[in-house]
Scaffold this active site. Structure first.
Site, mmCIF file in Angstrom:
data_model
loop_
_atom_site.group_PDB
_atom_site.id
_atom_site.type_symbol
_atom_site.label_atom_id
_atom_site.label_comp_id
_atom_site.label_asym_id
_atom_site.label_seq_id
_atom_site.Cartn_x
_atom_site.Cartn_y
_atom_site.Cartn_z
ATOM 1 N N SER A 1 0.863 -1.180 0.000
ATOM 2 C CA SER A 1 0.000 0.000 0.000
ATOM 3 C C SER A 1 0.901 1.232 0.000
ATOM 4 O O SER A 1 2.090 1.136 0.345
ATOM 5 C CB SER A 1 -0.837 -0.027 1.279
ATOM 6 O OG SER A 1 -1.563 1.167 1.432
ATOM 7 N N TYR B 1 -2.962 -0.868 10.204
ATOM 8 C CA TYR B 1 -2.831 -1.165 8.773
ATOM 9 C C TYR B 1 -1.434 -0.788 8.283
ATOM 10 O O TYR B 1 -0.789 -1.564 7.567
ATOM 11 C CB TYR B 1 -3.917 -0.408 8.009
ATOM 12 C CG TYR B 1 -3.923 -0.657 6.513
ATOM 13 C CD1 TYR B 1 -4.503 -1.809 5.989
ATOM 14 C CD2 TYR B 1 -3.355 0.253 5.627
ATOM 15 C CE1 TYR B 1 -4.520 -2.040 4.612
ATOM 16 C CE2 TYR B 1 -3.367 0.035 4.253
ATOM 17 C CZ TYR B 1 -3.954 -1.114 3.748
ATOM 18 O OH TYR B 1 -3.960 -1.338 2.378
ATOM 19 N N LYS C 1 1.369 -3.236 6.545
ATOM 20 C CA LYS C 1 1.876 -3.077 5.176
ATOM 21 C C LYS C 1 3.380 -2.754 5.158
ATOM 22 O O LYS C 1 4.084 -3.156 4.233
ATOM 23 C CB LYS C 1 1.047 -2.034 4.421
ATOM 24 C CG LYS C 1 -0.409 -2.481 4.171
ATOM 25 C CD LYS C 1 -0.490 -3.773 3.348
ATOM 26 C CE LYS C 1 -1.924 -4.141 2.979
ATOM 27 N NZ LYS C 1 -2.029 -5.360 2.160
HETATM 28 N N1 LIG Z 1 -8.336 -0.087 -2.368
HETATM 29 C C1 LIG Z 1 -7.234 0.618 -2.232
HETATM 30 O O1 LIG Z 1 -7.203 1.835 -2.512
HETATM 31 C C2 LIG Z 1 -5.974 -0.030 -1.747
HETATM 32 C C3 LIG Z 1 -4.858 0.804 -1.539
HETATM 33 C C4 LIG Z 1 -3.656 0.243 -1.115
HETATM 34 C C5 LIG Z 1 -3.586 -1.124 -0.916
HETATM 35 N N2 LIG Z 1 -4.697 -1.914 -1.107
HETATM 36 C C6 LIG Z 1 -4.535 -3.348 -0.889
HETATM 37 O O2 LIG Z 1 -5.103 -4.056 -1.978
HETATM 38 C C7 LIG Z 1 -5.649 -5.309 -1.534
HETATM 39 C C8 LIG Z 1 -7.100 -5.416 -1.934
HETATM 40 O O3 LIG Z 1 -7.820 -4.334 -1.339
HETATM 41 P P1 LIG Z 1 -9.351 -4.025 -1.664
HETATM 42 O O4 LIG Z 1 -9.490 -2.555 -1.582
HETATM 43 O O5 LIG Z 1 -9.784 -4.753 -2.892
HETATM 44 O O6 LIG Z 1 -10.049 -4.671 -0.360
HETATM 45 P P2 LIG Z 1 -11.570 -5.152 -0.140
HETATM 46 O O7 LIG Z 1 -12.480 -4.500 -1.112
HETATM 47 O O8 LIG Z 1 -11.825 -4.977 1.308
HETATM 48 O O9 LIG Z 1 -11.511 -6.731 -0.473
HETATM 49 C C9 LIG Z 1 -10.745 -7.587 0.319
HETATM 50 C C10 LIG Z 1 -10.885 -9.019 -0.160
HETATM 51 O O10 LIG Z 1 -10.122 -9.864 0.729
HETATM 52 C C11 LIG Z 1 -10.963 -10.904 1.225
HETATM 53 N N3 LIG Z 1 -10.533 -11.281 2.566
HETATM 54 C C12 LIG Z 1 -10.553 -10.520 3.692
HETATM 55 N N4 LIG Z 1 -10.111 -11.225 4.742
HETATM 56 C C13 LIG Z 1 -9.787 -12.453 4.275
HETATM 57 C C14 LIG Z 1 -9.281 -13.630 4.891
HETATM 58 N N5 LIG Z 1 -9.029 -13.680 6.209
HETATM 59 N N6 LIG Z 1 -9.060 -14.719 4.117
HETATM 60 C C15 LIG Z 1 -9.339 -14.692 2.784
HETATM 61 N N7 LIG Z 1 -9.813 -13.603 2.162
HETATM 62 C C16 LIG Z 1 -10.051 -12.503 2.894
HETATM 63 C C17 LIG Z 1 -12.372 -10.312 1.166
HETATM 64 O O11 LIG Z 1 -13.382 -11.291 1.056
HETATM 65 P P3 LIG Z 1 -14.158 -11.925 2.321
HETATM 66 O O12 LIG Z 1 -14.653 -10.770 3.116
HETATM 67 O O13 LIG Z 1 -15.215 -12.786 1.737
HETATM 68 O O14 LIG Z 1 -13.140 -12.739 3.002
HETATM 69 C C18 LIG Z 1 -12.311 -9.532 -0.143
HETATM 70 O O15 LIG Z 1 -12.515 -10.397 -1.230
HETATM 71 C C19 LIG Z 1 -5.401 -5.327 -0.017
HETATM 72 O O16 LIG Z 1 -4.193 -5.999 0.256
HETATM 73 C C20 LIG Z 1 -5.274 -3.863 0.331
HETATM 74 O O17 LIG Z 1 -4.542 -3.664 1.532
HETATM 75 C C21 LIG Z 1 -5.877 -1.391 -1.509
#
Ligand SMILES: NC(=O)c1ccc[n+]([C@@H]2O[C@H](COP(=O)([O-])OP(=O)(O)OC[C@H]3O[C@@H](n4cnc5c(N)ncnc54)[C@H](OP(=O)(O)O)[C@@H]3O)[C@@H](O)[C@H]2O)c1
Length: 227
Positions: free
Chosen positions: A136, A149, A153
């Protein structure tokens, strides 16, 4: 050439978008999420050779069983994407409840390590494959109220760069900052203003080609998806 890609956290957000786009481009996706609803939907939408399973990445025994099932049925993955993660509800560190902090660390750090423990030996045996650990901007900078968080990260950056020094020359481990994208997670962080950031649809068009071109020469490099 079609690739075999393992992705954690495929039910929503970036994981779901990568899954849909990669399948559209004829790659095979093996994915997991912790809740059944999203997994069942994917399994109905995309049958074999794709495969979606309910796995909580924080549970080492479930990860072990899943990896062994996958590795019995398929070859070791060309790309292993540790995408699943949680963000804490915004609060100063001293107000974050212990169980919320613990769960975040279990998923965001130990979950990544569990997946690596059970998938990477088969990739090493083949001396090929790319491990992408989603980091991140908050793995390289900090803000108030997201200390758990940020801690997780920053840990991913260190863990991944250390892993990179352990892998054989045919492989790579890469900490990847995806950018800032309007997902459920971003709404937890930014509320209504999350909608002003890059859409998942725009992100995935850039992210998938970027992921597919990663190679052993990128080993250990902290990268960012060019949005
Ligand atoms: N969105 C951003 O702007 C952003 C920025 C920087 C980094 N990131 C990183 O990008 C990645 C994806 O983020 P996102 O924004 O797409 O998040 P999100 O919308 O919250 O989706 C997270 C996914 O992970 C799954 N998950 C959560 N806990 C889990 C567990 N214990 N075991 C298996 N699966 C699990 C969730 O499904 P369930 O709830 O069904 O388990 C969901 O499919 C993450 O690593 C996040 O830190 C995102």
């Amino acid at each position: 050439m079609p690739k075999l890609i393992v992705i954690t956290g495929v039910s929503r957000g970036l994981g779901l978008a990568m899954t849909e786009q990669l399948i559209k481009e004829n790659h095979t996706v093996i994915g997991c999420a912790s809740r059944i609803a999203g997994v069942e939907k994917l399994q109905q939408q995309f049958g074999s050779p794709h495969n979606f399973t309910v796995v909580d990445v924080a549970d080492d025994r479930s990860v072990k069983a899943w990896a062994s099932e996958v590795l019995n049925r398929y070859s070791p993955p060309d790309i292993l994407i540790n995408n699943a993660a949680l963000v804490n509800h915004l609060a100063p560190l001293w107000k974050v409840p212990a169980d919320e902090f613990d769960r975040l660390i279990d998923v965001n750090i130990k979950g990544v390590s569990n997946i690596i423990r059970h998938f990477v030996p088969a990739m090493i045996a083949k001396n090929s494959g790319i491990v992408v650990n989603f980091s991140s901007g908050w793995g390289r900078s900090t803000s108030p109220e997201v200390a758990p968080y940020c801690a997780s990260k920053w840990a991913i950056e260190g863990l991944t760069r250390s892993l990179a020094q352990e892998l054989p020359a045919g492989m790579a481990a890469i900490p990847l900052n995806p950018g800032i994208i309007h997902t459920d997670m971003l709404e937890i962080c930014f509320g209504e203003s999350a909608a002003a950031y890059t859409s998942i649809q725009d992100w995935v068009k850039k992210a998938v080609p970027f992921l597919l071109q990663l190679s052993p020469k990128d080993n250990g490099m902290p990268l960012t998806v060019p949005i």
